[in-house]
Write an enzyme that holds these catalytic residues in place. Structure first.
Site, PDB file in Angstrom:
ATOM      1  NE  ARG A 235     -36.308 -30.617 -45.076  1.00 48.49           N
ATOM      2  CZ  ARG A 235     -37.370 -30.706 -44.276  1.00 48.49           C
ATOM      3  NH1 ARG A 235     -37.940 -31.875 -44.061  1.00 48.49           N
ATOM      4  NH2 ARG A 235     -37.867 -29.632 -43.696  1.00 48.49           N
ATOM      5  CD  GLU A 264     -39.413 -33.892 -50.688  1.00 47.67           C
ATOM      6  OE1 GLU A 264     -39.051 -34.992 -50.242  1.00 47.67           O
ATOM      7  OE2 GLU A 264     -40.018 -33.049 -50.012  1.00 47.67           O
TER       8      GLU A 264
HETATM    9  P1  NAI Z   1     -34.022 -30.906 -33.917  1.00 49.26           P
HETATM   10  O1  NAI Z   1     -33.317 -29.672 -34.294  1.00 49.26           O
HETATM   11  O2  NAI Z   1     -34.824 -30.953 -32.641  1.00 49.26           O
HETATM   12  O3  NAI Z   1     -32.979 -32.139 -33.833  1.00 49.26           O
HETATM   13  C1  NAI Z   1     -31.998 -32.401 -34.801  1.00 49.26           C
HETATM   14  C2  NAI Z   1     -30.882 -33.163 -34.113  1.00 49.26           C
HETATM   15  O4  NAI Z   1     -29.938 -33.552 -35.117  1.00 49.26           O
HETATM   16  C3  NAI Z   1     -30.120 -32.328 -33.065  1.00 49.26           C
HETATM   17  O5  NAI Z   1     -30.072 -33.018 -31.841  1.00 49.26           O
HETATM   18  C4  NAI Z   1     -28.735 -32.168 -33.680  1.00 49.26           C
HETATM   19  O6  NAI Z   1     -27.693 -32.134 -32.700  1.00 49.26           O
HETATM   20  C5  NAI Z   1     -28.659 -33.435 -34.536  1.00 49.26           C
HETATM   21  N1  NAI Z   1     -27.625 -33.377 -35.555  1.00 49.26           N
HETATM   22  C6  NAI Z   1     -27.197 -32.309 -36.273  1.00 49.26           C
HETATM   23  N2  NAI Z   1     -26.209 -32.675 -37.113  1.00 49.26           N
HETATM   24  C7  NAI Z   1     -26.009 -34.009 -36.909  1.00 49.26           C
HETATM   25  C8  NAI Z   1     -25.121 -34.951 -37.466  1.00 49.26           C
HETATM   26  N3  NAI Z   1     -24.230 -34.607 -38.407  1.00 49.26           N
HETATM   27  N4  NAI Z   1     -25.199 -36.229 -37.038  1.00 49.26           N
HETATM   28  C9  NAI Z   1     -26.095 -36.597 -36.088  1.00 49.26           C
HETATM   29  N5  NAI Z   1     -26.959 -35.733 -35.520  1.00 49.26           N
HETATM   30  C10 NAI Z   1     -26.916 -34.456 -35.926  1.00 49.26           C
HETATM   31  O7  NAI Z   1     -34.931 -31.295 -35.168  1.00 49.26           O
HETATM   32  P2  NAI Z   1     -36.245 -32.187 -35.204  1.00 49.26           P
HETATM   33  O8  NAI Z   1     -37.441 -31.341 -34.894  1.00 49.26           O
HETATM   34  O9  NAI Z   1     -36.032 -33.425 -34.411  1.00 49.26           O
HETATM   35  O10 NAI Z   1     -36.318 -32.540 -36.767  1.00 49.26           O
HETATM   36  C11 NAI Z   1     -35.313 -33.325 -37.398  1.00 49.26           C
HETATM   37  C12 NAI Z   1     -35.480 -33.208 -38.901  1.00 49.26           C
HETATM   38  O11 NAI Z   1     -36.701 -33.814 -39.299  1.00 49.26           O
HETATM   39  C13 NAI Z   1     -35.609 -31.754 -39.412  1.00 49.26           C
HETATM   40  O12 NAI Z   1     -34.335 -31.176 -39.623  1.00 49.26           O
HETATM   41  C14 NAI Z   1     -36.367 -31.915 -40.686  1.00 49.26           C
HETATM   42  O13 NAI Z   1     -35.437 -32.035 -41.744  1.00 49.26           O
HETATM   43  C15 NAI Z   1     -37.106 -33.247 -40.516  1.00 49.26           C
HETATM   44  N6  NAI Z   1     -38.579 -33.098 -40.511  1.00 49.26           N
HETATM   45  C16 NAI Z   1     -39.305 -33.837 -41.411  1.00 49.26           C
HETATM   46  C17 NAI Z   1     -40.689 -33.756 -41.430  1.00 49.26           C
HETATM   47  C18 NAI Z   1     -41.533 -34.580 -42.360  1.00 49.26           C
HETATM   48  O14 NAI Z   1     -42.727 -34.313 -42.523  1.00 49.26           O
HETATM   49  N7  NAI Z   1     -41.014 -35.610 -43.010  1.00 49.26           N
HETATM   50  C19 NAI Z   1     -41.380 -32.826 -40.513  1.00 49.26           C
HETATM   51  C20 NAI Z   1     -40.516 -32.159 -39.561  1.00 49.26           C
HETATM   52  C21 NAI Z   1     -39.160 -32.288 -39.586  1.00 49.26           C
END
Ligand code: NAI
Length: 336
Positions: A235, A264
């Site tokens: 994000r 964006e």
């Molecule tokens: P997920 O929920 O599987 O993993 C997120 C991880 O971040 C978790 O392991 C959590 O413990 C960790 N986390 C939370 N707060 C943190 C912090 N302060 N410091 C370090 N780690 C922390 O989510 P997923 O599926 O891996 O997606 C991650 C992000 O990718 C989403 O939140 C979304 O914003 C973004 N995304 C972007 C897309 C794109 O098209 N550019 C598409 C899909 C997701």
């Protein structure tokens, strides 16, 4: 059930209509408008709205939805930073997301940005088209043996760890909840400052929350290894873009790949090619030869679109049948 799909593009309609098949109990209407306070009135008569990353589902929008009888917000994405979950709960509007779809789509895209920036493919492409076959300025480095830091090792971070492990990178990670799968790969969990100081490449894969906003600010950038590459496919607001510009100008940052941008909202997913970009920060970022920006396309694979549509239909059915599922968002359970 009547569902109004906001921020629609032809590919959204195609994937929802394909997933719906010949079901007659689901009626989708589509609008290119973003859901925001100005457009919330369009939801009159719809049981549900289907939204994407730049729709603004804040308290006033939710109040309009609730007042007009719309009881369900279907996010066709994973991140939910654009929804006021407390307001939704208070107003009795259910919010469901697509919590799980091809993490490979985003992880592979992040790897693509790394390769593009390292081997200057974006510049090489243009040069060759203009008949310039010189190699000066295109020097890259072997990924093998370099240190890559993954911030956030959820589904996407883990998928990227597998890819970078295949390249022979040393892997560091920072996440309050370490992944056993990453640890089995040999990923070493370290505090964020240590990760930033040691990594040749830093890739962000954590959600945007009030705590993670501008996680990568001027101080964090100053703590990064000189010449390092920063990749953000999560994000935009995780990164302070103005601070990134300063770090690029003084040469401390070596390269930046951004699929997302804090502001964006009004720009992405639409054609602005015959208009002036009035966001000076964005425009300045575009001037750097060592910056590659894409328009939030990391998720955009056939597999991901099919899963998003299928999961959204499952969310609708579970909601209609009064079943909770893992995609239902509640403020108390989603404090990360
Ligand atoms: P997920 O929920 O599987 O993993 C997120 C991880 O971040 C978790 O392991 C959590 O413990 C960790 N986390 C939370 N707060 C943190 C912090 N302060 N410091 C370090 N780690 C922390 O989510 P997923 O599926 O891996 O997606 C991650 C992000 O990718 C989403 O939140 C979304 O914003 C973004 N995304 C972007 C897309 C794109 O098209 N550019 C598409 C899909 C997701």
């Amino acid at each position: 059930m009547r569902i109004l799909v906001f921020s629609n593009h032809s590919y959204d309609r195609d994937s929802f209509e394909a997933a719906r098949g010949d079901r007659t109990d689901l009626l989708f209407d589509y609008t290119a408008a973003r859901l925001e306070a100005r457009t919330a009135g369009l939801t009159a008569g719809f049981d549900a709205v289907c939204c994407f990353v730049d729709d603004d589902i804040d308290a006033p929008v939710l109040e309009t939805l609730a007042a007009q009888g719309t009881r369900l917000v279907l996010l066709r994405c994973t991140g939910y930073n654009n929804v006021d979950l407390e307001a939704a709960e208070r107003l009795g509007v259910a919010v469901m997301r697509v919590g799980r779809y091809s993490p490979y789509s985003v992880a592979e895209f992040a790897a693509g940005l790394i390769l593009t920036l390292n081997r200057k493919l974006h510049r090489a492409y243009n040069r060759v088209r203009e008949g310039n076959f010189r190699l000066g300025g295109l020097l890259g480095f072997d990924l093998h043996g370099k240190t890559a830091g993954i911030v956030g090792t959820g589904r996407i971070g883990v998928a990227l760890a597998h890819i970078l492990n295949g390249f022979g990178c040393e892997l560091l990670a920072y996440d309050p909840y370490p992944s056993a799968e990453c640890e089995a790969l040999g990923v070493r969990y370290v505090p964020l400052p240590e990760l930033l100081a040691a990594s040749h490449i830093v890739s962000l894969h954590l959600p945007l929350t009030p705590q993670t906003r501008h996680l990568i600010d001027a101080e964090a950038l100053a703590g990064m290894r000189p010449g390092a590459m920063l990749i953000n496919t999560s994000r935009g607001a995780l990164v302070d873009a103005s601070a990134v510009i300063e770090a690029l100008k003084n040469g401390h940052l070596g390269a930046v790949g951004l699929d997302v941008y804090e502001e964006e909202g009004d720009m992405y997913f639409t054609d602005h090619s015959d208009r002036i970009i009035d966001d000076d920060v964005f425009a300045r970022l575009l001037t750097f030869p060592n910056v590659v920006i894409t328009g939030h396309q990391a998720f955009f694979t056939r597999e991901a679109m099919e899963t998003i549509a299928r999961t959204t239909l499952r969310n609708i059915d579970d909601f209609a049948d009064g079943r909770d599922n893992e995609n239902r968002l509640h403020p108390a359970r989603t404090a990360n």
